[in-house]
Design a protein around this motif. Structure first.
Motif, mmCIF file in Angstrom:
data_model
loop_
_atom_site.group_PDB
_atom_site.id
_atom_site.type_symbol
_atom_site.label_atom_id
_atom_site.label_comp_id
_atom_site.label_asym_id
_atom_site.label_seq_id
_atom_site.Cartn_x
_atom_site.Cartn_y
_atom_site.Cartn_z
ATOM 1 N N GLU A 132 0.823 -1.206 0.000
ATOM 2 C CA GLU A 132 0.000 0.000 0.000
ATOM 3 C C GLU A 132 0.856 1.255 0.000
ATOM 4 N N ILE A 133 1.957 1.244 0.756
ATOM 5 C CA ILE A 133 2.850 2.409 0.798
ATOM 6 C C ILE A 133 3.460 2.670 -0.574
ATOM 7 N N PHE A 134 3.929 1.621 -1.246
ATOM 8 C CA PHE A 134 4.544 1.805 -2.561
ATOM 9 C C PHE A 134 3.522 2.233 -3.603
ATOM 10 N N ARG A 135 2.299 1.702 -3.499
ATOM 11 C CA ARG A 135 1.255 2.147 -4.437
ATOM 12 C C ARG A 135 0.982 3.635 -4.251
ATOM 13 N N GLY A 136 0.968 4.093 -2.993
ATOM 14 C CA GLY A 136 0.744 5.511 -2.739
ATOM 15 C C GLY A 136 1.837 6.382 -3.331
ATOM 16 N N MET A 137 3.099 5.931 -3.187
ATOM 17 C CA MET A 137 4.202 6.722 -3.747
ATOM 18 C C MET A 137 4.141 6.755 -5.264
ATOM 19 N N GLU A 138 3.748 5.646 -5.876
ATOM 20 C CA GLU A 138 3.645 5.610 -7.334
ATOM 21 C C GLU A 138 2.542 6.539 -7.831
ATOM 22 N N GLU A 139 1.412 6.578 -7.100
ATOM 23 C CA GLU A 139 0.326 7.467 -7.492
ATOM 24 C C GLU A 139 0.742 8.928 -7.401
ATOM 25 N N VAL A 140 1.460 9.276 -6.324
ATOM 26 C CA VAL A 140 1.944 10.650 -6.181
ATOM 27 C C VAL A 140 2.897 11.002 -7.311
ATOM 28 N N ALA A 141 3.794 10.046 -7.646
ATOM 29 C CA ALA A 141 4.762 10.299 -8.715
ATOM 30 C C ALA A 141 4.074 10.485 -10.057
ATOM 31 N N ILE A 142 3.034 9.672 -10.303
ATOM 32 C CA ILE A 142 2.309 9.777 -11.571
ATOM 33 C C ILE A 142 1.593 11.118 -11.669
ATOM 34 N N ASN A 143 1.043 11.575 -10.549
ATOM 35 C CA ASN A 143 0.278 12.816 -10.551
ATOM 36 C C ASN A 143 1.149 14.058 -10.381
#
Length: 548
Positions: A132-143
């Protein structure tokens, strides 16, 4: 396999063990993800990996670290020990009862290292908290928005390249302000100030108001502490484009001047400063459009008026232009702008600097502090402090192309004449000699204390004093450098033996086989001058100031 030493083992065994399950893993990250976590260029260039240790029972991150892809499993253990003894979240130092990982190799390695700590090491196919933590970081990076809007990025880079080619800092000084009247995107006018006279930072500042520009200049003049200057910097209201080397340059190499690099090695950086936002390295669409129009207008104005702008008096000039702006639908919008010089504002800013220098003019004993210049010694020159045997001095007096003799017979005591050796290319050496001739020659050589408050470093500044009263910086030496410390001790001792006389030797052959060890044929100028103390120089301790 490395093992924990007995002292560390006993220390960890003394930690209270709690009935919790911790998750641990290491995973590669994209550069965008990495920038959110650590500003470590070395790791990022190599393709960084993130190590995470999470307390699954409490739902908190206890340790996070970035490592290179070549780091061994020991890095995972180091992060785990920090998670136990020094968690980054507000949590007590403890041992978990159980650790779960999703990598068999990591599981077997941890079992071997932690076997005496009473911690169960299990394999699981999924790590829900870490996932979940890595998914959150990926979403922030994408946005995360790009630094420049994609539709304007290429044209902005072209406009910045034009400004670098124009090199307005060779003509305009920082107090010489130019206004650009735009009346678009909620921007009435921008006020241009150019960086680069000091050959340290190059760029163009586009202030949104004259009040912000004047306030910053006033604070720079009046504020003395580093904290005050930092607040003044962050209090500006402007767009900016600055330039840096596209290649990696050693931060300690102060001899590299960007102006000496080819244009292909120069990279522009765009950004925004605002008192409530601080420094932002992202331009949004309307800011990008404003920057595009302003840079093109400034380029045209400077190109057309370069000769007049370079005159001794800042002239009154004004021109109008229609700047094409590409639209999302492919159409071109013409934006009308008016560009004008602001001699009155420039005089006001110059007077502001003059007032600071003249605060104590009413004191008859107060002397005028001369400006320290750094445009005499060519960039990338080889500098050294040493001594030349007296026989060699006699030879050079007869053989060099330019010789400035001493006013008296120098006492030939000690191992030779203490000298500053400046080695550069032949054309630059000839230019330097001509500049010294026009200044009437060299009156003295001295050293003055200086400091860089941004890095808490102290310097010994080498200074040439010419006979027309100018002071020129010839070298910056770190006071903590043991090599320089020893050279200064020898220099001072030799100058005492010669009753205060020393020399300056200018040599060619910087790029040849004699680099750093010029031969007699390479030495083309010898100037015999007085050694002057810091008190005689009369400028006091100097401090590095921010350029904007």
């Amino acid at each position: 396999m490395a093992a924990l030493n007995r002292t560390t083992l006993r220390r960890l065994q003394n930690l209270p063990q709690i009935p919790s399950v911790w998750e641990g893993d290491r995973r590669p990250l994209s550069n965008a993800d990495s920038h959110m976590m650590l500003d470590d260029d070395d790791v990022l260039e190599a393709g960084g990996e993130c190590i995470l240790w999470v307390d699954g029972s409490e739902g908190v991150v206890r340790a996070m670290d970035m490592v290179g892809p070549d780091a061994g499993p020991e890095a995972l253990v180091r992060a785990l020990l920090r998670a136990m003894e020094h968690p980054q979240s507000p949590a007590p130092a403890v041992r978990p009862q159980k650790i779960v990982v999703k990598n068999r190799e990591i599981q077997f390695y941890l079992r071997g290292v932690l076997q005496d700590l009473g911690i169960s090491i299990d394999y699981v196919p999924e790590l829900p908290l870490i996932d979940e933590i890595f998914r959150g970081m990926e979403e922030v990076a994408i946005n995360r928005p790009p630094e420049l809007p994609p539709q304007y990025a290429e044209v902005l880079m072209e406009k910045a390249a034009q400004i670098w080619q124009d090199a307005p800092w060779r003509t305009l000084r920082e107090h010489q302000i130019i206004s650009i009247e735009i009346n678009q995107w909620d921007v009435a006018s921008l006020y241009v100030s150019v960086l680069g006279q000091g050959r340290m930072d190059y760029g163009v500042l586009l202030y949104r108001s004259l009040e912000s520009l004047k306030r910053f200049r006033e604070r720079v003049v009046n504020d003395e502490s580093f904290e005050d200057l930092e607040q003044a910097f962050l209090g500006q209201d402007c767009l900016f484009v600055t330039f840096e080397s596209a290649a990696d340059i050693d931060e300690d190499d102060d001899e590299i001047d960007l102006a000496d690099l080819p244009p292909s090695e120069i990279e522009p950086n765009f950004g925004n400063l605002h008192p409530l936002e601080g420094l932002r390295s992202i331009l949004y669409e309307e800011e990008a459009l404003t920057m595009l129009v302003a840079l093109e207008a400034f380029h045209r104005f400077f190109r057309n008026g370069r000769r007049k702008l370079g005159s001794d008096t800042f002239p009154t000039l004004s021109s109008r232009y229609r700047i094409p702006v590409p639209q999302p639908d492919g159409e071109i919008q013409q934006v009308s702008v008016k560009v004008s010089t602001m001699p009155d504002v420039s005089d006001e800013l110059l007077q502001m600097l003059g007032d600071d220098d003249d605060d104590d003019d009413d004191d008859d004993d107060e002397f005028d502090k001369p400006l320290l210049r750094d445009d005499l010694v060519p960039q990338n020159s080889f500098l050294s402090l040493g001594a030349v045997p007296w026989e060699t001095v006699d030879f050079l007096r007869q053989s060099v192309q330019f010789h400035q003799g001493a006013e008296i017979d120098i006492n030939t005591a000690g191992d030779g004449l203490p000298v500053v050796m400046i080695q550069t290319s032949h054309p630059k050496a000839k230019t330097m000699i001509q500049d010294l001739k026009e200044a009437g020659g060299v009156k003295g050589i001295g050293f003055n204390p200086g400091e860089n408050p941004f890095q808490d470093e102290q310097y010994d500044l080498g200074i040439l004093q010419t006979k027309n009263g100018e002071l020129y910086l010839f070298g910056e030496f770190n006071e903590d450098d043991p090599v320089h410390q020893e050279a200064r001790k020898k220099w001072d001792r030799r100058c005492k033996l010669t009753n205060g006389w020393c020399g300056l030797i200018i040599a060619k052959g910087l790029m040849g086989a004699s680099r750093g060890q010029p031969q007699f044929k390479d030495m083309i100028a010898l100037l015999e001058v007085r050694w002057v103390s810091a008190k005689e120089l009369g400028i006091g301790p100097l401090q590095l100031m921010p350029m904007f």
